[in-house]
Design an enzyme around this catalytic site. Structure first.
Site, PDB file in Angstrom:
ATOM      1  N   ASN A   8       0.851  -1.184   0.000  1.00  0.00           N
ATOM      2  CA  ASN A   8       0.000   0.000   0.000  1.00  0.00           C
ATOM      3  C   ASN A   8       0.897   1.247   0.000  1.00  0.00           C
ATOM      4  O   ASN A   8       1.680   1.454   0.929  1.00  0.00           O
ATOM      5  CB  ASN A   8      -0.903  -0.010   1.237  1.00  0.00           C
ATOM      6  N   ARG A  19       4.478  18.986   0.208  1.00  0.00           N
ATOM      7  CA  ARG A  19       5.124  20.007  -0.616  1.00  0.00           C
ATOM      8  C   ARG A  19       4.534  19.942  -2.019  1.00  0.00           C
ATOM      9  O   ARG A  19       3.686  19.086  -2.308  1.00  0.00           O
ATOM     10  CB  ARG A  19       6.646  19.779  -0.670  1.00  0.00           C
ATOM     11  N   HIS A  44      -5.676   3.429  -1.469  1.00  0.00           N
ATOM     12  CA  HIS A  44      -6.964   3.735  -0.840  1.00  0.00           C
ATOM     13  C   HIS A  44      -7.198   5.232  -1.007  1.00  0.00           C
ATOM     14  O   HIS A  44      -6.863   6.031  -0.133  1.00  0.00           O
ATOM     15  CB  HIS A  44      -6.926   3.345   0.642  1.00  0.00           C
ATOM     16  N   ARG A  46      -8.978   8.403  -0.660  1.00  0.00           N
ATOM     17  CA  ARG A  46     -10.091   8.932   0.126  1.00  0.00           C
ATOM     18  C   ARG A  46     -10.656  10.195  -0.538  1.00  0.00           C
ATOM     19  O   ARG A  46      -9.944  10.893  -1.269  1.00  0.00           O
ATOM     20  CB  ARG A  46      -9.641   9.221   1.556  1.00  0.00           C
ATOM     21  N   HIS A  51      -4.023  11.693   0.786  1.00  0.00           N
ATOM     22  CA  HIS A  51      -2.796  11.015   0.336  1.00  0.00           C
ATOM     23  C   HIS A  51      -2.926  10.667  -1.148  1.00  0.00           C
ATOM     24  O   HIS A  51      -2.570  11.483  -1.986  1.00  0.00           O
ATOM     25  CB  HIS A  51      -2.438   9.813   1.216  1.00  0.00           C
ATOM     26  N   GLU A  75      -8.813   0.186  -2.713  1.00  0.00           N
ATOM     27  CA  GLU A  75      -9.657   0.107  -1.533  1.00  0.00           C
ATOM     28  C   GLU A  75     -10.497   1.373  -1.407  1.00  0.00           C
ATOM     29  O   GLU A  75     -10.103   2.442  -1.867  1.00  0.00           O
ATOM     30  CB  GLU A  75      -8.802  -0.009  -0.265  1.00  0.00           C
ATOM     31  N   THR A 110      -8.480   6.282   9.922  1.00  0.00           N
ATOM     32  CA  THR A 110      -7.991   5.086   9.258  1.00  0.00           C
ATOM     33  C   THR A 110      -9.054   4.012   9.387  1.00  0.00           C
ATOM     34  O   THR A 110      -9.982   4.128  10.199  1.00  0.00           O
ATOM     35  CB  THR A 110      -6.651   4.611   9.861  1.00  0.00           C
ATOM     36  N   HIS A 201      -3.801  -4.622   7.978  1.00  0.00           N
ATOM     37  CA  HIS A 201      -3.878  -3.513   8.929  1.00  0.00           C
ATOM     38  C   HIS A 201      -2.924  -3.801  10.088  1.00  0.00           C
ATOM     39  O   HIS A 201      -3.170  -4.662  10.918  1.00  0.00           O
ATOM     40  CB  HIS A 201      -5.283  -3.251   9.464  1.00  0.00           C
ATOM     41  N   ASP A 202      -1.837  -3.053  10.101  1.00  0.00           N
ATOM     42  CA  ASP A 202      -0.821  -3.119  11.158  1.00  0.00           C
ATOM     43  C   ASP A 202      -0.025  -4.423  11.178  1.00  0.00           C
ATOM     44  O   ASP A 202       0.629  -4.734  12.175  1.00  0.00           O
ATOM     45  CB  ASP A 202      -1.420  -2.848  12.541  1.00  0.00           C
ATOM     46  N   GLY A 224       0.911  -1.339   4.427  1.00  0.00           N
ATOM     47  CA  GLY A 224       1.285   0.009   4.034  1.00  0.00           C
ATOM     48  C   GLY A 224       2.086   0.758   5.069  1.00  0.00           C
ATOM     49  O   GLY A 224       3.266   1.052   4.866  1.00  0.00           O
ATOM     50  N   HIS A 225       1.472   1.083   6.211  1.00  0.00           N
ATOM     51  CA  HIS A 225       2.108   1.984   7.171  1.00  0.00           C
ATOM     52  C   HIS A 225       3.455   1.438   7.650  1.00  0.00           C
ATOM     53  O   HIS A 225       4.483   2.134   7.575  1.00  0.00           O
ATOM     54  CB  HIS A 225       1.181   2.230   8.354  1.00  0.00           C
TER      55      HIS A 225
END
Length: 253
Positions: A8, A19, A44, A46, A51, A75, A110, A201-202, A224-225
């Site tokens: 992700n 920036r 994803h 939004r 992002h 997603e 999230t 997720h995580d 992702g994160h």
């Protein structure tokens, strides 16, 4: 089948958006991960564009045409902007292989819960059918509740993506084993219902191998994160290889 790694790239876009220089490049990040062996790319987008932005979706879809064995997964909430992207991409012959339906509100920080099919099934059914008509597989973001898997299949889903934050939060605590059992049971129920099983997720380098080892029939993890956080220190290629190694370790155990 080897568990597939979908990267992700939302957080790459998040940094870029601070920036107006166009760096870091989302497509460059995706390219480096694919070159290093990632099996797919997830976004994803939004509605607030915090992002991933519309241009990113189309640029990544064009990039993925160069990687016919890799998958593009989009997603989002199908009642917001997700279906608009899928329709537009299908119209340009750049349809994603998978759409993951997530029940996020527009302002949600999230993803933090799965669908309630007792409440949401009837509004999801025609949206899933539309994706199928456009040639796109549908995965529903779901909590690890075995009794909901047959309902996910009945509404037309092809896969479920198990929401793994509770497992990640329990990692290294006395609740870890019980959480793994929950996910194993939910995955088995999904398989019994005829669904494919994704997760995300995580998940990270610490907890991924154990998850792969314990959860039957796992087809794909979307990360992702933690992945992008690791890539800031290790680089995209080394991070991709590290996550693939975690998957391989879990597959072999």
């Amino acid at each position: 089948m080897t568990v597939q790694l979908s990267v992700n790239v939302n957080k790459v876009a998040l940094v870029r958006n601070t920036r107006h220089l166009g760096i870091p490049s989302v497509t460059r990040a995706a390219t480096l991960c694919l070159q290093a062996g990632a099996h797919g790319v997830t976004v994803h987008p939004r509605p607030d564009g915090r992002h991933i932005r519309p241009q990113d979706v189309f640029e990544l879809a064009a990039l993925m045409k160069q990687w016919p064995r890799a998958e593009f997964n989009i997603e989002g909430n199908p009642t917001q902007n997700l279906l608009d992207f899928i329709r537009a991409l299908a119209g340009r012959d750049m349809r994603p292989q998978q759409a993951t339906f997530v029940p996020d509100s527009e302002s949600q920080f999230t993803s933090d819960h799965g669908w309630s099919l007792s409440r949401d099934a009837e509004r999801l059914r025609p949206l899933i059918a539309e994706c199928h008509a456009l040639g796109v597989r549908v995965s529903l973001f779901m909590d690890p509740m075995p009794d909901q898997m047959a309902a996910a299949r009945a509404v037309g889903a092809d896969r479920v993506e198990l929401y793994t934050e509770p497992y990640a939060a329990a990692w290294g605590t006395p609740d870890q084993a019980a959480q793994l059992q929950r996910y194993a049971a939910a995955a088995q129920a999904a398989l019994d219902a005829g669904l494919g099983v994704n997760a995300g997720h995580d998940l990270n380098r610490d907890n991924l191998a154990a998850f792969v080892r314990a959860v039957p029939g796992l087809a794909e993890v979307s990360i992702g994160h933690a992945f992008i956080a690791d890539a800031l220190e290790l680089g995209y290629a080394a991070t991709t290889q590290a996550y693939l190694a975690c998957i391989a370790s879990g597959d072999k155990s």
